[in-house]
Design a protein around this motif. Structure first.
Motif, PDB file in Angstrom:
ATOM      1  N   GLN A 192       0.823  -1.203   0.000  1.00  0.00           N
ATOM      2  CA  GLN A 192       0.000   0.000   0.000  1.00  0.00           C
ATOM      3  C   GLN A 192       0.865   1.264   0.000  1.00  0.00           C
ATOM      4  OE1 GLN A 192      -2.831  -1.703  -0.760  1.00  0.00           O
ATOM      5  NE2 GLN A 192      -3.932  -0.187   0.422  1.00  0.00           N
ATOM      6  N   GLY A 193       2.046   1.166   0.586  1.00  0.00           N
ATOM      7  CA  GLY A 193       2.935   2.323   0.651  1.00  0.00           C
ATOM      8  C   GLY A 193       3.820   2.278   1.881  1.00  0.00           C
ATOM      9  N   ILE A 194       4.689   3.262   1.974  1.00  0.00           N
ATOM     10  CA  ILE A 194       5.601   3.384   3.102  1.00  0.00           C
ATOM     11  C   ILE A 194       5.019   4.394   4.087  1.00  0.00           C
ATOM     12  CG2 ILE A 194       7.953   3.985   3.824  1.00  0.00           C
ATOM     13  CD1 ILE A 194       7.796   1.542   1.980  1.00  0.00           C
ATOM     14  N   LEU A 195       4.994   4.027   5.349  1.00  0.00           N
ATOM     15  CA  LEU A 195       4.495   4.918   6.393  1.00  0.00           C
ATOM     16  C   LEU A 195       5.661   5.333   7.280  1.00  0.00           C
ATOM     17  CD1 LEU A 195       1.296   2.930   7.428  1.00  0.00           C
ATOM     18  CD2 LEU A 195       1.522   4.718   5.706  1.00  0.00           C
ATOM     19  N   THR A 196       5.663   6.579   7.716  1.00  0.00           N
ATOM     20  CA  THR A 196       6.735   7.080   8.574  1.00  0.00           C
ATOM     21  C   THR A 196       6.161   7.922   9.705  1.00  0.00           C
ATOM     22  OG1 THR A 196       7.044   9.134   7.337  1.00  0.00           O
ATOM     23  CG2 THR A 196       8.323   7.236   6.622  1.00  0.00           C
ATOM     24  N   THR A 197       6.897   7.982  10.792  1.00  0.00           N
ATOM     25  CA  THR A 197       6.531   8.845  11.909  1.00  0.00           C
ATOM     26  C   THR A 197       7.789   9.189  12.697  1.00  0.00           C
ATOM     27  OG1 THR A 197       5.006   9.136  13.775  1.00  0.00           O
ATOM     28  CG2 THR A 197       6.042   6.975  13.546  1.00  0.00           C
ATOM     29  N   THR A 198       7.746  10.301  13.379  1.00  0.00           N
ATOM     30  CA  THR A 198       8.838  10.713  14.252  1.00  0.00           C
ATOM     31  C   THR A 198       8.247  11.191  15.570  1.00  0.00           C
ATOM     32  OG1 THR A 198      10.197  11.395  12.380  1.00  0.00           O
ATOM     33  CG2 THR A 198      10.784  12.308  14.522  1.00  0.00           C
ATOM     34  N   THR A 199       8.803  10.710  16.667  1.00  0.00           N
ATOM     35  CA  THR A 199       8.399  11.156  17.992  1.00  0.00           C
ATOM     36  C   THR A 199       9.626  11.701  18.708  1.00  0.00           C
ATOM     37  OG1 THR A 199       8.709   8.946  18.922  1.00  0.00           O
ATOM     38  CG2 THR A 199       6.507   9.490  18.150  1.00  0.00           C
ATOM     39  N   SER A 200       9.402  12.645  19.612  1.00  0.00           N
ATOM     40  CA  SER A 200      10.548  13.226  20.319  1.00  0.00           C
ATOM     41  C   SER A 200      10.114  13.757  21.670  1.00  0.00           C
ATOM     42  CB  SER A 200      11.168  14.351  19.499  1.00  0.00           C
ATOM     43  OG  SER A 200      10.242  15.401  19.341  1.00  0.00           O
ATOM     44  N   THR A 201      11.092  13.934  22.531  1.00  0.00           N
ATOM     45  CA  THR A 201      10.867  14.547  23.832  1.00  0.00           C
ATOM     46  C   THR A 201      12.134  15.276  24.253  1.00  0.00           C
ATOM     47  OG1 THR A 201       9.981  14.190  26.061  1.00  0.00           O
ATOM     48  CG2 THR A 201      11.582  12.583  25.275  1.00  0.00           C
ATOM     49  N   MET A 202      11.962  16.306  25.035  1.00  0.00           N
ATOM     50  CA  MET A 202      13.090  17.088  25.511  1.00  0.00           C
ATOM     51  C   MET A 202      13.527  16.542  26.871  1.00  0.00           C
ATOM     52  SD  MET A 202      13.332  21.215  26.146  1.00  0.00           S
ATOM     53  CE  MET A 202      11.906  21.222  27.199  1.00  0.00           C
ATOM     54  N   LEU A 203      14.833  16.380  27.052  1.00  0.00           N
ATOM     55  CA  LEU A 203      15.354  15.973  28.351  1.00  0.00           C
ATOM     56  C   LEU A 203      15.433  17.196  29.255  1.00  0.00           C
ATOM     57  CD1 LEU A 203      18.228  13.540  27.375  1.00  0.00           C
ATOM     58  CD2 LEU A 203      16.067  12.977  28.454  1.00  0.00           C
ATOM     59  N   ARG A 204      14.931  17.054  30.448  1.00  0.00           N
ATOM     60  CA  ARG A 204      14.975  18.163  31.405  1.00  0.00           C
ATOM     61  C   ARG A 204      16.403  18.334  31.911  1.00  0.00           C
ATOM     62  NH1 ARG A 204      10.211  15.763  34.875  1.00  0.00           N
ATOM     63  NH2 ARG A 204      12.013  14.522  35.357  1.00  0.00           N
ATOM     64  N   SER A 205      16.754  19.540  32.222  1.00  0.00           N
ATOM     65  CA  SER A 205      18.125  19.825  32.654  1.00  0.00           C
ATOM     66  C   SER A 205      18.482  19.129  33.963  1.00  0.00           C
ATOM     67  CB  SER A 205      18.342  21.330  32.786  1.00  0.00           C
ATOM     68  OG  SER A 205      17.438  21.862  33.732  1.00  0.00           O
ATOM     69  N   GLU A 206      17.481  18.880  34.814  1.00  0.00           N
ATOM     70  CA  GLU A 206      17.786  18.199  36.075  1.00  0.00           C
ATOM     71  C   GLU A 206      17.968  16.688  35.906  1.00  0.00           C
ATOM     72  OE1 GLU A 206      13.286  18.835  35.950  1.00  0.00           O
ATOM     73  OE2 GLU A 206      15.040  20.091  35.652  1.00  0.00           O
ATOM     74  N   LYS A 207      17.536  16.145  34.774  1.00  0.00           N
ATOM     75  CA  LYS A 207      17.714  14.715  34.485  1.00  0.00           C
ATOM     76  C   LYS A 207      18.208  14.553  33.047  1.00  0.00           C
ATOM     77  CE  LYS A 207      14.319  12.931  37.707  1.00  0.00           C
ATOM     78  NZ  LYS A 207      13.205  12.009  37.894  1.00  0.00           N
ATOM     79  N   PRO A 208      19.460  14.932  32.776  1.00  0.00           N
ATOM     80  CA  PRO A 208      19.954  14.951  31.394  1.00  0.00           C
ATOM     81  C   PRO A 208      20.209  13.577  30.782  1.00  0.00           C
ATOM     82  CG  PRO A 208      21.716  15.490  32.899  1.00  0.00           C
ATOM     83  CD  PRO A 208      20.461  15.399  33.721  1.00  0.00           C
TER      84      PRO A 208
END
Length: 95
Positions: free
Chosen positions: A13-29
């Motif tokens: 049917q086709g190629i599916l893509t996704t990207t997920t991300s999160t920022m690391l907090r400075s107190e827990k790098p």
């Protein structure tokens, strides 16, 4: 959803893509356990896209991880995921 191929008749049917991300907090790098949540989100996003495309499944699913560092900014954890959406031929019953 599988990370391997498929040993049965199918139409791509086709190629599916996704990207997920999160920022690391400075107190827990170094909180890399957050990757688990990102993988789950990526899998759910791919499955949602497959359902919207009316695909029967996803094959050859791959995940890439990345830690993005920017000067003067926090680190980001990123998961890229992609796979091939497939449709199975309908079996016709004869009477």
């Amino acid at each position: 959803m599988t990370t391997g191929g498929l040993n049965r008749a199918h139409a791509i049917q086709g190629i599916l893509t996704t990207t997920t991300s999160t920022m690391l907090r400075s107190e827990k790098p170094d909180e890399f356990s957050l990757f688990d949540k990102l993988f789950d989100e990526a899998k759910q996003n791919l499955m949602k896209q497959a359902q919207e495309a009316k695909a029967d499944g996803l094959i050859e699913v791959r995940f890439n991880t990345e830690v993005v560092r920017m000067n003067g900014a926090p680190k980001f954890l990123v998961v890229h995921a992609y796979g091939t959406a497939v449709k199975f031929p309908s079996s016709k019953k004869t009477e």
